[in-house]
Design an enzyme around this catalytic site. Structure first.
Site, short mmCIF file in Angstrom:
data_model
loop_
_atom_site.label_atom_id
_atom_site.label_comp_id
_atom_site.label_asym_id
_atom_site.label_seq_id
_atom_site.Cartn_x
_atom_site.Cartn_y
_atom_site.Cartn_z
CG HIS A 1 -0.54 0.09 2.53
ND1 HIS A 1 -0.30 1.31 3.14
CD2 HIS A 1 -0.25 -0.85 3.45
CE1 HIS A 1 0.10 1.09 4.38
NE2 HIS A 1 0.16 -0.20 4.60
CG ASP B 1 2.49 0.54 7.91
OD1 ASP B 1 2.16 0.04 6.83
OD2 ASP B 1 1.72 0.67 8.88
CD GLU C 1 -3.23 -1.46 5.40
OE1 GLU C 1 -3.32 -2.51 6.07
OE2 GLU C 1 -2.84 -0.40 5.94
CD GLU C 2 -1.87 2.38 7.59
OE1 GLU C 2 -2.58 1.90 8.50
OE2 GLU C 2 -0.68 2.07 7.41
#
Lengths: 338, 345
Positions: free
Chosen positions: A63, A173, A201-202
């Site tokens: 991502h 990340d 994604e988060e």
């Protein structure tokens, strides 16, 4: 890979605002991808022709987005109130530096001087909705000239190597996953492979859902950063995973039970090739694999992750060697085929 | 202002955790080059610089800013390359998780304060106060490697290079009280072409955050006739006590009325500010000022002292905020007050 990771970590691209990172990735893959496209959700899907066309359609996914903050309200005093984008622990926000909006305005998440705190305030974590960012303006009007409601912010880029082979930065990340995918695309691949750089994604693996729907892969491999709990005082049984122990393979996490055969295949491949690898020992967290597993008729899923301390903070910490091991493992899997 | 910004960057990054100021002293001397006729570093970690006005029997004005900063010292070197630390001066543990520090061991290394991963947090954890004891510093080294670099007692400071915000505000570490050292040097630059009525002694004192010991001893050594003590003061922020509402960022230096300062010199400072159109604000702190003013005022047979403070936000954090204009106005006030002392007080 490390230089690329540094470049990617420097982007200000929280969920829903992935333009900057996507542009960088496109520059890096346009010469090496067989073809690529950006879909309606902002996902970047690249295809790389291999020597053979496999029976099964394989996608490797990372991502592009990162956690961040969104400007919610500007007070009369010129202070900026915000909501988090994605899950952020309030304890890593107080007193940190942020960079806001396209104009790249620096701000400081204010924290009341210890001298001014009442006794009952001491040590008590301030809820995110009571925190505010100070950009040096002293009224609403001047603040609104450079910042607007809806602008996004992230922690300030701070990529650096430190200690014995470690890296700290915001947004490892999952810029690590993005950097790894580009590295893999530079290899001569045995099989045709899709590489998906997904959005959002988060905030609920939203981008991956569209990719899964449009692509209908048989096998999806999520490349992620996952929480390493190997900090002082934590019991080993609750580490989840550790730095310096190589690629993390998950049997199960907070949102996915992974394909047992794929997990075993990955472990066996690691063993055959002498690649350091560890199993996640805590059921927590989640990633885009859950979206691939559940969208349309579903896919078999695997997650290969980098053990990462202080994830979703201003300083994610990873070990370079772990990243190299992950590259070896994923490449070995792709070359062997499924 | 650009000059102030330059100096602020240099002074902010000095490594001088209270009690271990010697680490930064060489750099202080370097930064002070050209400002003084003579200088010395005292045995308790203060820098003293002197400028003579060349007049026989001239009195001496002391300018004080403390050079030490709050921070930590290492208390334990642990498995996995983590360090436990204790605080030196007042530190709010709430701003520490995942923040960066520099560890001033045999070599200077980067550290990151740990933050507890979400899956290890207990449900009611946010209801409990955070404590420094619950945190550690991640160095990225093994315990064995770390033992070669640091020892118990090694100082640790915030790492936070200065950045510019809007409206000539800047953010960085240890502006408490380095920004006042900057205001003093800038004032000396302003005084360079002027005829000084008094000798000037500057003390960049150590040990303020841990009990004023640098100011106590340096003032004794200098034996000044009057003093301007320069420190920072908390500007008003939401939820601060109402009486701070008139301490505003950009409002110029704050001049304190206190029993720990000289009323006469204080009034002179206010008048000087008014006469020269220097923005300023007034603050009342009748008892302890929490600055070096008390230590200087009671030195030897007594030293009339005025306390001048630069408004600041987020005191004792890695992102203290000050405005360059306030620093500049403070320099102007120091300059004009020094020049006005020809008649004494």
């Amino acid at each position: 890979m490390i230089e690329r990771l540094k470049k990617y970590c420097g982007c200000i691209s929280p969920s829903g605002c992935e333009d900057e990172i996507r542009e960088l990735i496109i520059q890096d893959i346009q010469q090496i991808a067989t073809r690529y496209e950006v879909d309606r959700m902002g996902n970047l899907i690249a295809f790389k022709k291999g020597r053979k066309t496999p029976d099964k359609k394989v996608v490797v996914s990372a991502h592009m987005d990162e956690v961040g903050l969104m400007v919610k309200y500007i007070s009369d005093e010129g202070y900026i109130y915000f909501d988090p984008i994605g899950g952020i622990d309030p304890r890593v926000v107080g007193g940190r530096r942020v960079v806001i909006g396209d104009k790249r305005i620096y701000g400081v998440v204010a924290s009341k001087a210890i001298h001014l705190q009442k006794k009952k305030e001491r040590g008590m974590v301030v809820p995110l909705e009571e925190m505010y960012i100070d950009i040096g303006c002293d009224d609403k009007k001047s603040c609104e000239e450079v910042v607007s409601v809806g602008d996004v912010a992230t922690f300030v880029p701070n990529f650096e190597e430190f200690g014995d082979g470690l890296i700290k930065s915001k947004a490892i990340d999952d810029r690590f996953g993005c950097a790894l995918l580009v590295e893999l695309m530079q290899e001569e691949l045995e099989y045709d492979t899709y590489f998906a750089f997904v959005t959002c994604e988060e905030v609920g693996t939203d981008g991956a859902k569209q990719v899964a729907f449009n692509l209908r892969p048989d096998i999806a491999i999520a490349i992620e950063a996952t929480t390493a709990g190997d900090v002082l005082g934590a019991p080993k049984s609750r580490y989840a995973c550790e730095l310096r122990k190589g690629a993390v393979i998950s049997h199960i996490d907070g949102s996915t039970i992974y394909d047992k055969k794929l997990v075993e295949y990955a472990l066996a491949t690691a063993q055959e090739n002498n690649i350091k690898c560890q199993l996640k020992n805590v059921i927590a967290g989640g990633n885009d694999a859950s979206a691939y597993q559940r969208t349309a008729a579903g896919a078999r899923v695997l997650a290969v992750s980098a053990p990462t301390r202080y994830i979703h903070s201003a300083s994610n910490v990873v070990c370079k060697d772990d990243l190299f091991e992950i590259k070896k493992l994923v490449l070995a899997l792709l070359q062997k085929g499924f | 202002m650009e000059r102030i910004f330059e100096l602020a960057c240099a002074f902010s990054e000095l490594p001088a955790v209270s009690g271990q100021e010697h680490i930064g002293m060489e750099r202080v001397a370097e930064l002070c080059k050209g400002y003084f006729d003579s200088y010395e570093v005292t045995s308790v970690g203060s820098f003293i610089g002197r400028i003579s006005c060349g007049k026989a029997g001239a009195k001496t004005l002391l300018l004080d800013a403390h050079i030490d900063e709050i921070g930590f010292i290492v208390s334990e070197i642990c498995e996995g390359g983590f360090l436990k630390v204790v605080n030196i001066g007042g530190i709010d543990p709430r701003i520490l998780p995942a923040s960066e520090v520099l560890i001033y061991g045999k070599k200077t290394i980067t550290g990151i304060f740990t933050s507890k991963p979400p899956h290890l947090q207990e449900k009611d954890e946010l209801e409990k106060p955070m404590k420094l004891e619950d945190l550690a510093i991640d160095t990225g080294y093994s315990k064995e490697q770390l033992e070669e670099i640091v020892s118990i007692g090694t100082p640790v400071g915030y790492r936070s290079p200065v950045v510019r915000l809007q409206n000539n505000a800047i953010a960085g570490k240890s502006f408490d009280d380095r920004i006042c050292a900057v205001s003093i040097l800038r004032a000396l630059e302003m005084l360079k072409e002027k005829e000084l009525p008094v000798n000037i002694a500057v003390q960049f004192s150590g040990g303020e955050e841990t009990g004023y010991k640098g100011a106590t001893t340096a003032s004794y050594q200098i034996a000044p006739d009057f003093a301007i003590c320069l420190d920072v003061t908390n500007a008003y922020v939401p939820d601060a006590p109402a009486y701070r509402k008139d301490i505003k960022m950009g409002g110029g230096p704050s001049i304190s009325f206190s029993a720990q300062t000289s009323r006469k010199l204080t009034i002179k400072a206010v008048e000087t500010a008014k006469k020269n159109g220097i923005p300023h604000q007034l603050f009342a702190e009748p008892n302890h000022t929490g600055t070096n003013s008390g230590a200087i005022q009671t030195s030897r047979g007594g030293v009339p002292t005025v306390l001048v403070s630069i408004p600041l936000k987020n005191m004792h954090t890695a992102n203290e905020v000050v405005m360059l204009s306030d620093v500049y106005d403070t320099s102007r006030l120091i300059c004009e007050l020094a020049l006005s002392l020809k008649e004494g007080i």
